[in-house]
Design a protein around this motif. Structure first.
Motif, mmCIF file in Angstrom:
data_model
loop_
_atom_site.group_PDB
_atom_site.id
_atom_site.type_symbol
_atom_site.label_atom_id
_atom_site.label_comp_id
_atom_site.label_asym_id
_atom_site.label_seq_id
_atom_site.Cartn_x
_atom_site.Cartn_y
_atom_site.Cartn_z
ATOM 1 N N THR A 1 0.846 -1.184 0.000
ATOM 2 C CA THR A 1 0.000 0.000 0.000
ATOM 3 C C THR A 1 0.885 1.240 0.000
ATOM 4 O O THR A 1 2.111 1.147 0.081
ATOM 5 C CB THR A 1 -0.931 0.002 1.226
ATOM 6 N N TYR B 1 -5.559 -0.761 0.801
ATOM 7 C CA TYR B 1 -5.290 -1.184 -0.569
ATOM 8 C C TYR B 1 -6.214 -0.462 -1.544
ATOM 9 O O TYR B 1 -5.777 -0.054 -2.635
ATOM 10 C CB TYR B 1 -5.464 -2.699 -0.700
ATOM 11 N N SER C 1 -4.917 2.953 -2.151
ATOM 12 C CA SER C 1 -3.615 2.965 -2.816
ATOM 13 C C SER C 1 -3.710 2.695 -4.307
ATOM 14 O O SER C 1 -2.868 3.171 -5.080
ATOM 15 C CB SER C 1 -2.689 1.924 -2.163
ATOM 16 N N TYR C 2 -4.714 1.943 -4.759
ATOM 17 C CA TYR C 2 -4.813 1.580 -6.170
ATOM 18 C C TYR C 2 -5.998 2.216 -6.863
ATOM 19 O O TYR C 2 -6.235 1.957 -8.046
ATOM 20 C CB TYR C 2 -4.804 0.058 -6.318
ATOM 21 N N PHE D 1 -9.267 -7.136 0.137
ATOM 22 C CA PHE D 1 -8.954 -6.598 -1.184
ATOM 23 C C PHE D 1 -8.686 -7.767 -2.115
ATOM 24 O O PHE D 1 -7.884 -8.643 -1.799
ATOM 25 C CB PHE D 1 -7.723 -5.689 -1.078
ATOM 26 N N ALA E 1 -1.047 -5.087 -7.843
ATOM 27 C CA ALA E 1 -0.760 -4.681 -6.471
ATOM 28 C C ALA E 1 -0.030 -5.764 -5.681
ATOM 29 O O ALA E 1 0.980 -5.488 -5.022
ATOM 30 C CB ALA E 1 -2.059 -4.307 -5.751
ATOM 31 N N ASP F 1 -1.038 -8.087 7.639
ATOM 32 C CA ASP F 1 -1.508 -8.353 6.277
ATOM 33 C C ASP F 1 -1.392 -9.849 6.022
ATOM 34 O O ASP F 1 -0.304 -10.423 6.136
ATOM 35 C CB ASP F 1 -0.658 -7.597 5.267
#
Length: 381
Positions: A59, A150, A153-154, A307, A316, A351
Motif C-alpha cells: 500500500t 489497498y 492505494s490503487y 482486497f 498490487a 496483512d
C-alpha cells in the motif's frame, strides 16, 4: 442645525454600510501538516539490501524501514467574494508518491485549482484536485490510521479537469466532472478524457457518498508510440461507496467498498490493430472502520479490509494463481494521542494474503503474511 445634521449622519452611515456590503471580502489562509514515522517488521527483515527492499504492505506511503519522513504539506487559499484559488504544495517522500504521474514539475504540486461560487447552490472548479473516491485521503492529518488501505492505494489520487458541485437540498449534493486520465496532474499527454460523478447525502450524525468514474486511462492506439507504443488498455469503470455514522458520542463507524474494472483494449499485430484476447481485469474490496474515543485526547480505532484482484488486477500483490487472482486481508489497529496540534499514532498491522507475497526473515523464501508496527507523529497547523 440639529435637524439638518442628524439626517446627514444617518445618510452617511447607510451609505457606508451599503459600500461594505458591496465590497468583496478578502480571505487568505495558510494551513498544512508535517509527518514523520518509524516502522519495523515483526516477522521479516528490516533493512534494504542492494536490490531487495525491506518487505512492507503493498500500500502507499508508510513503507520505509526504520526512522523515516513523510512530507511537509502547505496549503494556501485566497478568496475574494465569489471566486478563489487553492495551492496545495507537498515536499518529501509521501508527497512524491502522491503526485507520481507529474511529468514536468519537480513533483511538489498536490492540488492547484481556481473556483467560482456561481450561486449559493452551484460551484465550478477548474484545475487539479485530490480524488473524490474512497474513504481515505493523501494528507495523514485527515486519516485516523497512518498506513493506508489497498483500495485507496490503487484507486486514483488526483484529477485535473473541470467539475461542477451542486447543493440539491440541505442533505443531498451532486458533482459531475470532465477530467484527464487519473493522476495526470499537469496536462493530458494521451488525448482521452474521463467522466466523474458523485451523489452525496449528509446529516449531523453521518454521511454517504456514491462515486463513479469512467474513461480510457492510457489513450487510444494511434501508430506513433502512444504512451508505451504497442498496446492500450480499454476504458476503466469504477464505482465506490463511502459512508460513516456516529453510533454514539464515543463510537464512530465508517465503511468503504469499491469495484474497479478495465477492459482488455487493443494491441498492434502484424496485421494491424486488433482487440486483445482475454478477460477484463481489475479489483474490488471493502473496509470497515471502527473508532472509539476514550477521552478528548485519546482514541482507539481499527480498520479491517479485504482486497481482491482478478485477472492480474492492478498489479498490487504481484503473485497470482493460475487465473490471475489474488486476495489479502489487512487488519490495522491504531491509537490517536492528541497533544495540542500534535497527533501521535502508534499502530500495529497484520496483512494476510492467499498467495506468498512477502519475503521471510531469512530472505530464502516467501510467506503469506506480514506483521509490522509503526509510530507516527503528525503535526497540523
Amino acid at each position: 442645525m440639529k435637524k439638518i445634521y442628524l439626517p446627514l449622519v444617518l445618510l452617511f452611515a447607510l451609505n457606508s454600510h451599503a459600500q461594505e456590503e458591496d465590497s468583496p471580502t478578502n480571505s487568505f489562509k495558510i494551513s498544512g501538516s508535517v509527518d514523520v514515522y518509524a516502522r519495523f517488521n515483526l516477522n521479516s527483515f528490516n533493512r534494504n539490501y542492494d536490490d531487495i527492499d525491506a518487505p512492507a504492505p503493498a500500500t502507499s506511503f508508510a513503507n520505509d524501514p526504520g526512522f523515516a519522513i513523510g512530507m511537509a504539506n502547505v496549503i494556501m487559499s485566497y478568496e475574494t467574494g465569489k471566486v478563489g484559488a487553492v495551492a496545495d504544495l507537498v515536499y518529501g517522500p509521501r508527497g512524491e508518491d502522491a503526485v507520481f504521474n507529474s511529468i514536468g514539475s519537480p513533483n511538489i504540486v498536490n492540488q492547484l485549482y481556481v473556483y467560482w461560487n456561481v450561486s449559493d447552490k452551484v460551484t465550478l472548479t477548474l484545475g487539479n484536485w485530490n480524488t473524490y473516491l474512497g474513504y481515505e485521503v493523501i494528507s495523514p492529518a485527515a486519516n485516523f490510521n497512518y498506513s493506508t488501505s489497498y483500495m485507496f492505494s490503487y484507486g486514483p489520487f488526483s484529477h485535473t479537469g473541470i467539475k461542477a458541485d451542486f447543493e440539491l437540498s440541505d442533505e443531498f449534493s451532486a458533482m459531475v466532472a470532465v477530467m484527464n486520465p487519473t493522476d495526470y496532474t499537469e496536462f493530458n499527454p494521451v488525448g482521452t478524457y474521463t467522466l466523474g460523478a458523485q451523489l452525496g447525502y449528509a446529516k449531523d450524525t453521518g454521511s454517504a457518498f456514491l462515486n463513479f468514474l469512467y474513461g480510457d486511462q492510457d489513450g487510444n492506439l494511434d501508430g506513433i508510440g502512444n504512451n508505451g507504443g504497442d498496446a492500450s488498455a480499454g476504458s476503466t469503470f469504477q464505482v465506490d461507496l463511502t459512508a460513516g455514522v456516529d453510533l454514539s458520542d464515543e463510537f464512530y463507524l465508517g465503511f468503504n467498498t469499491t469495484y474497479n474494472i478495465t477492459s482488455t483494449g487493443e494491441a498492434y499485430t502484424d496485421t494491424g490493430i486488433r482487440d486483445i484476447d482475454g478477460d477484463d481485469f481489475g479489483f474490488y474490496g471493502a473496509a470497515v472502520y471502527l473508532q472509539y474515543s476514550l477521552s478528548d485526547s485519546f482514541a482507539l480505532g481499527t480498520r479491517g479490509e479485504y482486497f481482491k484482484e482478478f485477472n492480474g488486477g492492478a498489479g498490487a500483490l504481484g503473485v497470482y494463481d493460475a487465473d490471475g487472482d489474488a486476495g489479502v486481508f489487512a487488519l490495522t489497529v491504531s491509537g490517536n494521542i492528541a497533544i495540542g496540534d500534535l497527533m501521535l499514532i502508534p499502530e500495529i498491522r497484520l496483512d494476510s494474503a492467499n498467495q506468498d507475497i512477502f519475503l521471510n526473515k531469512d530472505i530464502d523464501g516467501t510467506q503469506d503474511s506480514l506483521a509490522s508496527v509503526l509510530l507516527a507523529a503528525v503535526y497540523k497547523f
